[in-house]
Design a protein around this motif. Structure first.
Motif, PDB file in Angstrom:
ATOM      1  N   PRO A 178       6.878   8.925  -5.439  1.00 10.37           N
ATOM      2  CA  PRO A 178       6.993   9.459  -4.068  1.00 10.37           C
ATOM      3  C   PRO A 178       5.640   9.717  -3.414  1.00 10.37           C
ATOM      4  O   PRO A 178       5.487   9.487  -2.216  1.00 10.37           O
ATOM      5  CB  PRO A 178       7.765  10.766  -4.246  1.00 10.37           C
ATOM      6  N   ILE A 179       4.675  10.170  -4.174  1.00  6.99           N
ATOM      7  CA  ILE A 179       3.345  10.427  -3.606  1.00  6.99           C
ATOM      8  C   ILE A 179       2.720   9.128  -3.129  1.00  6.99           C
ATOM      9  O   ILE A 179       2.161   9.061  -2.032  1.00  6.99           O
ATOM     10  CB  ILE A 179       2.442  11.152  -4.628  1.00  6.99           C
ATOM     11  N   ARG A 226       4.361   6.271  -2.376  1.00  3.46           N
ATOM     12  CA  ARG A 226       5.204   5.664  -1.344  1.00  3.46           C
ATOM     13  C   ARG A 226       5.170   6.439  -0.026  1.00  3.46           C
ATOM     14  O   ARG A 226       5.133   5.852   1.049  1.00  3.46           O
ATOM     15  CB  ARG A 226       6.642   5.557  -1.853  1.00  3.46           C
ATOM     16  N   GLN A 227       5.186   7.757  -0.093  1.00  5.88           N
ATOM     17  CA  GLN A 227       5.339   8.555   1.120  1.00  5.88           C
ATOM     18  C   GLN A 227       4.037   9.128   1.668  1.00  5.88           C
ATOM     19  O   GLN A 227       4.005   9.550   2.828  1.00  5.88           O
ATOM     20  CB  GLN A 227       6.324   9.691   0.855  1.00  5.88           C
ATOM     21  N   ILE A 228       2.987   9.151   0.851  1.00  3.76           N
ATOM     22  CA  ILE A 228       1.743   9.760   1.323  1.00  3.76           C
ATOM     23  C   ILE A 228       0.580   8.773   1.295  1.00  3.76           C
ATOM     24  O   ILE A 228      -0.005   8.476   2.335  1.00  3.76           O
ATOM     25  CB  ILE A 228       1.400  11.019   0.500  1.00  3.76           C
ATOM     26  N   HIS A 271      -2.298   3.815   8.064  1.00  7.97           N
ATOM     27  CA  HIS A 271      -2.670   4.479   9.315  1.00  7.97           C
ATOM     28  C   HIS A 271      -4.177   4.398   9.556  1.00  7.97           C
ATOM     29  O   HIS A 271      -4.617   4.104  10.674  1.00  7.97           O
ATOM     30  CB  HIS A 271      -2.200   5.936   9.292  1.00  7.97           C
ATOM     31  N   PRO A 307       1.105   5.114   3.252  1.00 12.83           N
ATOM     32  CA  PRO A 307       1.106   5.307   4.709  1.00 12.83           C
ATOM     33  C   PRO A 307      -0.232   5.822   5.266  1.00 12.83           C
ATOM     34  O   PRO A 307      -0.634   5.428   6.366  1.00 12.83           O
ATOM     35  CB  PRO A 307       2.213   6.331   4.947  1.00 12.83           C
ATOM     36  N   CYS A 308      -0.928   6.661   4.519  1.00 10.91           N
ATOM     37  CA  CYS A 308      -2.235   7.154   4.975  1.00 10.91           C
ATOM     38  C   CYS A 308      -3.246   6.017   5.072  1.00 10.91           C
ATOM     39  O   CYS A 308      -4.004   5.929   6.040  1.00 10.91           O
ATOM     40  CB  CYS A 308      -2.762   8.241   4.046  1.00 10.91           C
ATOM     41  N   LEU A 346       4.327   0.076  -6.765  1.00 11.35           N
ATOM     42  CA  LEU A 346       3.639   0.762  -5.673  1.00 11.35           C
ATOM     43  C   LEU A 346       2.128   0.545  -5.733  1.00 11.35           C
ATOM     44  O   LEU A 346       1.475   0.398  -4.694  1.00 11.35           O
ATOM     45  CB  LEU A 346       3.984   2.243  -5.676  1.00 11.35           C
ATOM     46  N   SER A 400       8.141   1.378 -11.437  1.00 11.96           N
ATOM     47  CA  SER A 400       8.082   1.815 -10.034  1.00 11.96           C
ATOM     48  C   SER A 400       6.644   2.140  -9.617  1.00 11.96           C
ATOM     49  O   SER A 400       6.237   1.810  -8.499  1.00 11.96           O
ATOM     50  CB  SER A 400       8.996   3.011  -9.789  1.00 11.96           C
TER      51      SER A 400
END
Length: 90
Positions: free
Chosen positions: A7-8, A10-12, A19, A15-16, A68, A64
């Motif tokens: 999750p870290i 994939r979600q942080i 961006h 995307p950082c 990632l 997984s």
């Protein structure tokens, strides 16, 4: 601890990085101008290559996490290839 990594990533982290590259702030995030022939612990790509995807333990993580890390690797190759390899030095 292993359950927190996907999750870290994939979600942080991914995307950082996306961006920062979209805002043309990739070099600031990476830690300076490209120096692909030098190991530099201040350069996030150099640290990623030597510490995270180093050849010592290529299968030491879950599937997984490996997927990632490959996604993050492909993002770095796509957006910051000059930090990974000097195209002028074939």
């Amino acid at each position: 601890m292993q359950t927190f990594k996907p999750p870290i990533l994939r979600q942080i982290l991914i995307p950082c990085f996306q961006h920062a590259f979209e805002k043309n702030e990739g070099e600031k995030l990476i830690g300076g101008p490209p120096t692909p022939d030098q190991d530099n612990p201040e350069n996030i790509i150099s640290a990623f290559i030597t510490k995270i995807i180093g050849p010592e333990n290529p299968f030491g993580t879950s599937d997984s996490v490996r997927i990632l890390l490959l996604q993050l690797s492909s993002l770095l190759v796509e957006q910051a290839s000059s930090h990974i390899h000097d195209a002028n030095n074939k």
